[in-house]
Design an enzyme around this catalytic site. Structure first.
Site, PDB file in Angstrom:
ATOM      1  N   THR A 115      21.013   4.389 -45.387  1.00  0.00           N
ATOM      2  CA  THR A 115      20.328   3.440 -44.515  1.00  0.00           C
ATOM      3  C   THR A 115      21.161   2.160 -44.454  1.00  0.00           C
ATOM      4  OG1 THR A 115      18.217   4.379 -45.162  1.00  0.00           O
ATOM      5  CG2 THR A 115      18.136   2.203 -44.167  1.00  0.00           C
ATOM      6  N   TYR A 159      22.084   8.137 -61.633  1.00  0.00           N
ATOM      7  CA  TYR A 159      21.183   7.834 -60.514  1.00  0.00           C
ATOM      8  C   TYR A 159      20.446   9.105 -60.089  1.00  0.00           C
ATOM      9  CZ  TYR A 159      19.777   6.006 -55.897  1.00  0.00           C
ATOM     10  OH  TYR A 159      19.074   5.594 -54.788  1.00  0.00           O
TER      11      TYR A 159
END
Ligand code: UDP
Length: 330
Positions: A178, A148
Protein backbone atom coordinates in the site's frame (compact mmCIF):
# COMPACT_ATOMS: atom_id res chain seq x y z
CA UNK A 1 -25.92 10.11 20.74
CA UNK A 2 -22.85 8.56 22.39
CA UNK A 3 -19.96 8.15 20.02
CA UNK A 4 -18.63 4.62 19.42
CA UNK A 5 -15.12 4.28 20.81
CA UNK A 6 -12.33 2.76 18.75
CA UNK A 7 -8.74 2.02 19.82
CA UNK A 8 -6.24 2.23 16.95
CA UNK A 9 -2.74 0.91 17.65
CA UNK A 10 0.05 2.16 15.43
CA UNK A 11 -1.96 5.39 15.24
CA UNK A 12 1.04 7.55 14.35
CA UNK A 13 2.12 5.27 11.51
CA UNK A 14 1.26 5.43 7.83
CA UNK A 15 -1.87 3.25 7.85
CA UNK A 16 -2.81 3.97 11.48
CA UNK A 17 -2.94 7.72 10.90
CA UNK A 18 -5.16 7.36 7.84
CA UNK A 19 -7.44 5.07 9.85
CA UNK A 20 -7.63 7.69 12.63
CA UNK A 21 -8.71 10.29 10.04
CA UNK A 22 -11.37 8.00 8.61
CA UNK A 23 -12.89 7.02 11.97
CA UNK A 24 -12.88 10.65 13.14
CA UNK A 25 -14.71 11.59 9.92
CA UNK A 26 -17.24 8.82 10.53
CA UNK A 27 -18.02 10.28 13.98
CA UNK A 28 -16.15 7.85 16.23
CA UNK A 29 -14.22 8.69 19.38
CA UNK A 30 -10.69 7.63 18.44
CA UNK A 31 -8.09 6.52 20.99
CA UNK A 32 -4.72 6.39 19.27
CA UNK A 33 -1.84 4.37 20.70
CA UNK A 34 1.75 4.20 19.49
CA UNK A 35 5.21 3.89 21.02
CA UNK A 36 6.65 6.01 18.21
CA UNK A 37 9.46 3.61 17.27
CA UNK A 38 8.53 3.83 13.62
CA UNK A 39 5.48 6.10 13.96
CA UNK A 40 5.66 9.88 13.73
CA UNK A 41 3.44 12.30 15.66
CA UNK A 42 3.44 14.67 12.71
CA UNK A 43 1.08 12.23 10.99
CA UNK A 44 -1.63 12.89 13.59
CA UNK A 45 -0.72 16.34 14.89
CA UNK A 46 -3.85 17.81 13.28
CA UNK A 47 -6.06 15.55 15.43
CA UNK A 48 -4.82 16.62 18.88
CA UNK A 49 -7.08 19.68 18.96
CA UNK A 50 -10.20 17.49 18.62
CA UNK A 51 -12.24 16.35 21.61
CA UNK A 52 -13.00 13.19 19.68
CA UNK A 53 -9.33 12.18 19.77
CA UNK A 54 -6.94 11.10 22.50
CA UNK A 55 -3.51 9.55 22.36
CA UNK A 56 -1.42 7.22 24.52
CA UNK A 57 2.32 6.80 24.01
CA UNK A 58 2.49 3.12 24.90
CA UNK A 59 4.10 -0.13 23.73
CA UNK A 60 1.30 -2.67 23.23
CA UNK A 61 3.73 -5.54 23.82
CA UNK A 62 3.23 -4.59 27.48
CA UNK A 63 -0.11 -4.83 29.28
CA UNK A 64 -2.63 -2.46 27.69
CA UNK A 65 -5.18 -0.60 29.77
CA UNK A 66 -7.76 1.75 28.30
CA UNK A 67 -10.31 3.26 30.68
CA UNK A 68 -14.00 3.23 29.75
CA UNK A 69 -15.93 1.48 27.05
CA UNK A 70 -14.40 0.20 23.83
CA UNK A 71 -16.44 -0.94 20.85
CA UNK A 72 -13.68 -1.60 18.34
CA UNK A 73 -9.94 -2.28 18.36
CA UNK A 74 -7.77 -2.04 15.26
CA UNK A 75 -4.33 -3.50 15.88
CA UNK A 76 -2.08 -1.82 13.31
CA UNK A 77 1.07 -1.38 15.37
CA UNK A 78 4.13 -3.04 13.85
CA UNK A 79 7.34 -2.23 12.05
CA UNK A 80 6.22 -3.00 8.52
CA UNK A 81 9.10 -2.62 6.12
CA UNK A 82 11.97 -5.01 5.49
CA UNK A 83 14.70 -2.64 6.71
CA UNK A 84 12.75 -1.91 9.90
CA UNK A 85 12.35 -5.49 10.86
CA UNK A 86 16.00 -6.15 10.15
CA UNK A 87 16.88 -3.38 12.60
CA UNK A 88 14.36 -4.27 15.29
CA UNK A 89 13.58 -7.97 14.86
CA UNK A 90 12.68 -8.72 18.49
CA UNK A 91 10.29 -5.76 18.73
CA UNK A 92 8.70 -6.91 15.48
CA UNK A 93 8.11 -10.38 16.90
CA UNK A 94 6.80 -9.00 20.18
CA UNK A 95 4.27 -6.56 18.77
CA UNK A 96 2.78 -9.20 16.47
CA UNK A 97 2.65 -11.88 19.17
CA UNK A 98 2.58 -10.42 22.72
CA UNK A 99 0.96 -7.22 21.48
CA UNK A 100 -1.78 -9.13 19.69
CA UNK A 101 -2.33 -11.30 22.77
CA UNK A 102 -2.72 -8.21 24.98
CA UNK A 103 -5.18 -6.60 22.58
CA UNK A 104 -7.23 -9.77 22.21
CA UNK A 105 -7.42 -9.87 26.01
CA UNK A 106 -8.55 -6.26 26.00
CA UNK A 107 -11.17 -6.99 23.31
CA UNK A 108 -12.47 -9.88 25.39
CA UNK A 109 -12.62 -7.80 28.57
CA UNK A 110 -14.41 -4.92 26.80
CA UNK A 111 -16.58 -7.07 24.57
CA UNK A 112 -15.13 -5.20 21.60
CA UNK A 113 -14.74 -6.26 17.97
CA UNK A 114 -11.06 -6.52 17.09
CA UNK A 115 -9.36 -6.36 13.70
CA UNK A 116 -5.74 -7.38 13.31
CA UNK A 117 -3.56 -6.14 10.47
CA UNK A 118 -2.13 -9.17 8.74
CA UNK A 119 -0.16 -9.10 5.54
CA UNK A 120 0.56 -10.63 2.17
CA UNK A 121 3.84 -11.70 3.82
CA UNK A 122 1.95 -14.65 5.34
CA UNK A 123 2.18 -16.07 1.80
CA UNK A 124 5.99 -15.63 1.85
CA UNK A 125 7.59 -16.11 -1.57
CA UNK A 126 4.40 -17.55 -3.02
CA UNK A 127 4.21 -20.69 -5.14
CA UNK A 128 0.63 -19.86 -6.13
CA UNK A 129 -0.26 -16.85 -8.25
CA UNK A 130 -2.29 -14.73 -7.66
CA UNK A 131 -2.60 -15.43 -3.93
CA UNK A 132 -6.02 -16.22 -2.55
CA UNK A 133 -6.86 -16.65 1.12
CA UNK A 134 -6.84 -20.45 0.96
CA UNK A 135 -3.15 -20.54 0.06
CA UNK A 136 -1.03 -21.41 3.13
CA UNK A 137 2.15 -19.75 2.00
CA UNK A 138 5.84 -20.40 1.51
CA UNK A 139 7.67 -18.72 4.38
CA UNK A 140 11.25 -19.17 5.58
CA UNK A 141 10.89 -19.00 9.38
CA UNK A 142 14.59 -18.36 10.01
CA UNK A 143 15.24 -15.91 7.16
CA UNK A 144 15.46 -12.14 7.73
CA UNK A 145 11.76 -11.65 7.00
CA UNK A 146 10.79 -14.52 9.30
CA UNK A 147 10.43 -12.19 12.29
CA UNK A 148 7.65 -10.29 10.56
CA UNK A 149 6.05 -13.12 8.59
CA UNK A 150 5.93 -15.58 11.48
CA UNK A 151 4.73 -12.96 13.99
CA UNK A 152 1.87 -12.21 11.61
CA UNK A 153 1.11 -15.90 11.09
CA UNK A 154 1.06 -16.39 14.86
CA UNK A 155 -1.15 -13.31 15.08
CA UNK A 156 -3.70 -14.88 12.74
CA UNK A 157 -3.61 -18.15 14.70
CA UNK A 158 -4.16 -16.56 18.11
CA UNK A 159 -6.84 -14.26 16.71
CA UNK A 160 -8.73 -17.24 15.32
CA UNK A 161 -8.28 -19.09 18.64
CA UNK A 162 -9.76 -16.16 20.58
CA UNK A 163 -12.68 -16.25 18.18
CA UNK A 164 -13.35 -19.99 18.37
CA UNK A 165 -12.43 -20.54 22.03
CA UNK A 166 -13.54 -17.27 23.67
CA UNK A 167 -16.14 -16.14 21.12
CA UNK A 168 -14.40 -12.79 20.53
CA UNK A 169 -15.64 -10.98 17.42
CA UNK A 170 -12.53 -10.88 15.24
CA UNK A 171 -11.39 -9.73 11.78
CA UNK A 172 -8.21 -10.52 9.89
CA UNK A 173 -7.22 -8.28 7.00
CA UNK A 174 -4.31 -9.38 4.80
CA UNK A 175 -2.84 -6.17 3.50
CA UNK A 176 -0.84 -6.08 0.27
CA UNK A 177 1.63 -3.35 -0.71
CA UNK A 178 0.00 0.00 0.00
CA UNK A 179 1.24 3.51 -0.71
CA UNK A 180 0.27 7.11 -0.18
CA UNK A 181 1.07 10.27 1.76
CA UNK A 182 2.78 9.78 5.17
CA UNK A 183 4.92 6.84 4.19
CA UNK A 184 8.28 7.33 5.83
CA UNK A 185 11.05 8.45 3.51
CA UNK A 186 13.51 6.18 5.29
CA UNK A 187 11.36 3.09 5.65
CA UNK A 188 13.22 1.44 2.79
CA UNK A 189 10.17 0.57 0.77
CA UNK A 190 10.32 0.98 -2.91
CA UNK A 191 7.99 3.94 -3.38
CA UNK A 192 9.46 6.35 -0.80
CA UNK A 193 12.92 5.12 -1.82
CA UNK A 194 12.39 5.97 -5.51
CA UNK A 195 10.55 9.25 -4.94
CA UNK A 196 13.09 10.34 -2.31
CA UNK A 197 15.95 9.52 -4.68
CA UNK A 198 14.31 11.44 -7.52
CA UNK A 199 13.74 14.49 -5.30
CA UNK A 200 17.33 14.46 -4.03
CA UNK A 201 18.74 14.00 -7.52
CA UNK A 202 20.11 10.52 -6.82
CA UNK A 203 19.98 7.45 -9.01
CA UNK A 204 17.07 5.05 -8.44
CA UNK A 205 18.18 1.79 -6.82
CA UNK A 206 16.60 -1.35 -8.25
CA UNK A 207 17.24 -4.45 -6.17
CA UNK A 208 17.94 -7.52 -8.29
CA UNK A 209 17.16 -7.30 -11.99
CA UNK A 210 13.83 -5.53 -11.44
CA UNK A 211 11.75 -8.39 -12.81
CA UNK A 212 10.10 -9.08 -9.44
CA UNK A 213 6.51 -7.88 -9.26
CA UNK A 214 4.35 -6.07 -6.74
CA UNK A 215 0.78 -4.75 -6.83
CA UNK A 216 0.32 -1.33 -5.25
CA UNK A 217 -2.88 -0.17 -3.57
CA UNK A 218 -3.61 3.49 -2.83
CA UNK A 219 -4.16 4.08 0.88
CA UNK A 220 -7.72 5.48 0.59
CA UNK A 221 -8.84 2.31 -1.20
CA UNK A 222 -7.25 0.18 1.50
CA UNK A 223 -8.93 2.15 4.31
CA UNK A 224 -12.31 1.71 2.60
CA UNK A 225 -11.76 -2.07 2.42
CA UNK A 226 -10.78 -2.15 6.10
CA UNK A 227 -13.79 -0.07 7.12
CA UNK A 228 -16.13 -2.40 5.26
CA UNK A 229 -14.51 -5.56 6.63
CA UNK A 230 -14.73 -4.30 10.20
CA UNK A 231 -18.48 -3.84 9.82
CA UNK A 232 -19.04 -7.04 7.87
CA UNK A 233 -19.13 -9.69 10.61
CA UNK A 234 -16.79 -11.88 8.50
CA UNK A 235 -14.11 -13.64 10.58
CA UNK A 236 -12.01 -15.47 7.97
CA UNK A 237 -8.97 -13.65 6.52
CA UNK A 238 -9.64 -11.25 3.64
CA UNK A 239 -7.05 -9.97 1.15
CA UNK A 240 -7.24 -6.25 0.62
CA UNK A 241 -5.01 -4.86 -2.09
CA UNK A 242 -4.89 -3.81 -5.70
CA UNK A 243 -4.43 -6.62 -8.26
CA UNK A 244 -2.81 -4.25 -10.78
CA UNK A 245 0.62 -5.94 -10.90
CA UNK A 246 3.83 -4.46 -12.31
CA UNK A 247 7.53 -5.24 -12.27
CA UNK A 248 9.82 -3.08 -10.16
CA UNK A 249 11.59 -1.97 -13.38
CA UNK A 250 8.30 -0.70 -14.82
CA UNK A 251 7.57 0.97 -11.51
CA UNK A 252 10.93 2.79 -11.64
CA UNK A 253 10.09 4.01 -15.16
CA UNK A 254 6.74 5.35 -13.93
CA UNK A 255 8.46 7.25 -11.11
CA UNK A 256 11.05 8.64 -13.52
CA UNK A 257 8.28 9.90 -15.82
CA UNK A 258 6.24 11.31 -12.95
CA UNK A 259 9.10 13.17 -11.30
CA UNK A 260 10.85 14.20 -14.50
CA UNK A 261 14.19 13.24 -12.96
CA UNK A 262 17.16 12.94 -15.27
CA UNK A 263 18.80 10.39 -12.99
CA UNK A 264 19.25 6.81 -14.11
CA UNK A 265 18.53 3.43 -12.62
CA UNK A 266 21.29 1.50 -10.83
CA UNK A 267 21.16 -2.13 -9.74
CA UNK A 268 21.87 -3.47 -6.23
CA UNK A 269 21.76 -7.00 -4.85
CA UNK A 270 18.34 -8.48 -4.20
CA UNK A 271 17.68 -8.82 -0.44
CA UNK A 272 17.43 -12.38 0.92
CA UNK A 273 13.99 -14.00 0.51
CA UNK A 274 12.61 -11.05 -1.48
CA UNK A 275 9.38 -12.43 -2.98
CA UNK A 276 9.52 -12.80 -6.77
CA UNK A 277 5.91 -11.97 -7.42
CA UNK A 278 2.91 -10.76 -5.52
CA UNK A 279 -0.65 -10.10 -6.59
CA UNK A 280 -3.76 -10.35 -4.45
CA UNK A 281 -6.74 -12.39 -5.53
CA UNK A 282 -9.51 -10.13 -4.25
CA UNK A 283 -12.49 -12.31 -5.20
CA UNK A 284 -13.42 -12.70 -1.53
CA UNK A 285 -13.32 -8.95 -0.84
CA UNK A 286 -15.44 -8.33 -3.95
CA UNK A 287 -18.02 -10.92 -2.91
CA UNK A 288 -18.21 -10.27 0.82
CA UNK A 289 -17.51 -6.56 1.02
CA UNK A 290 -18.59 -5.42 -2.43
CA UNK A 291 -15.17 -3.75 -2.46
CA UNK A 292 -12.54 -3.18 -5.09
CA UNK A 293 -9.87 -0.52 -5.52
CA UNK A 294 -10.89 2.62 -7.40
CA UNK A 295 -7.78 4.78 -7.53
CA UNK A 296 -5.56 4.17 -10.55
CA UNK A 297 -1.81 4.15 -9.94
CA UNK A 298 -1.28 7.26 -12.08
CA UNK A 299 -3.64 9.23 -9.83
CA UNK A 300 -2.42 7.78 -6.52
CA UNK A 301 1.23 8.28 -7.43
CA UNK A 302 0.61 11.91 -8.32
CA UNK A 303 -1.04 12.63 -4.94
CA UNK A 304 1.81 10.82 -3.17
CA UNK A 305 4.48 12.66 -5.12
CA UNK A 306 2.83 16.01 -4.33
CA UNK A 307 2.90 15.07 -0.64
CA UNK A 308 6.62 14.26 -0.67
CA UNK A 309 7.35 17.40 -2.67
CA UNK A 310 5.55 19.54 -0.11
CA UNK A 311 7.72 18.32 2.80
CA UNK A 312 10.33 20.73 4.16
CA UNK A 313 13.52 20.28 2.21
CA UNK A 314 15.56 19.16 5.26
CA UNK A 315 13.26 16.22 5.85
CA UNK A 316 14.13 14.79 2.46
CA UNK A 317 17.72 14.51 3.58
CA UNK A 318 17.46 13.93 7.34
CA UNK A 319 14.86 11.22 7.16
CA UNK A 320 16.55 9.43 4.33
CA UNK A 321 19.37 8.60 6.70
CA UNK A 322 17.12 7.01 9.25
CA UNK A 323 16.72 7.44 12.95
CA UNK A 324 18.29 5.26 15.56
CA UNK A 325 16.29 2.33 16.82
CA UNK A 326 19.00 1.11 19.20
CA UNK A 327 17.32 2.24 22.40
CA UNK A 328 14.31 0.11 21.51
CA UNK A 329 16.16 -2.95 20.26
CA UNK A 330 15.48 -5.31 23.12
N1 UDP B 1 13.11 -2.41 -4.02
C1 UDP B 1 13.96 -1.88 -4.97
N2 UDP B 1 14.64 -0.71 -4.66
C2 UDP B 1 14.51 -0.07 -3.47
C3 UDP B 1 13.61 -0.61 -2.52
C4 UDP B 1 12.93 -1.78 -2.82
O1 UDP B 1 14.11 -2.42 -6.06
O2 UDP B 1 15.17 0.97 -3.28
C5 UDP B 1 12.37 -3.65 -4.36
C6 UDP B 1 12.43 -4.74 -3.28
O3 UDP B 1 13.59 -5.55 -3.42
C7 UDP B 1 11.15 -5.51 -3.57
C8 UDP B 1 10.20 -4.43 -4.09
O4 UDP B 1 11.01 -3.33 -4.48
O5 UDP B 1 11.35 -6.47 -4.57
C9 UDP B 1 9.20 -3.97 -3.06
O6 UDP B 1 9.91 -3.73 -1.89
P1 UDP B 1 9.27 -3.08 -0.60
O7 UDP B 1 10.37 -2.98 0.40
O8 UDP B 1 8.59 -1.83 -0.99
O9 UDP B 1 8.15 -4.08 -0.09
P2 UDP B 1 7.99 -5.67 0.00
O10 UDP B 1 6.86 -5.94 -0.90
O11 UDP B 1 9.25 -6.36 -0.47
O12 UDP B 1 7.70 -5.94 1.41
Amino acid sequence: MERKRVLITGAAGFLGSHLCDRFIREGYHVIGMDNLITGDLRNIEHLFQLEQFEFYNHDVSKFVHVPGELHYILHFASPASPIDYLKIPIQTLKVGSLGTHNLLGLARAKNATIMVASTSEVYGDPLVHPQNEDYWGNVNPVGPRGVYDEAKRFQEAITMAYHTYHGVDTRIVRIFNTYGPRMRLNDGRVLPAFIGQALRGEDLTIFGDGSQTRSFCYVDDLVEGIYRLLHSGYVQPVNVGNPDEITISQFAEEIIRLTGTSQKVIYKPLPTDDPKQRQPDITRARQILGWEPKVHRSEGLKITYDYFRSLPHERLYEEAHGKSFTSFAK
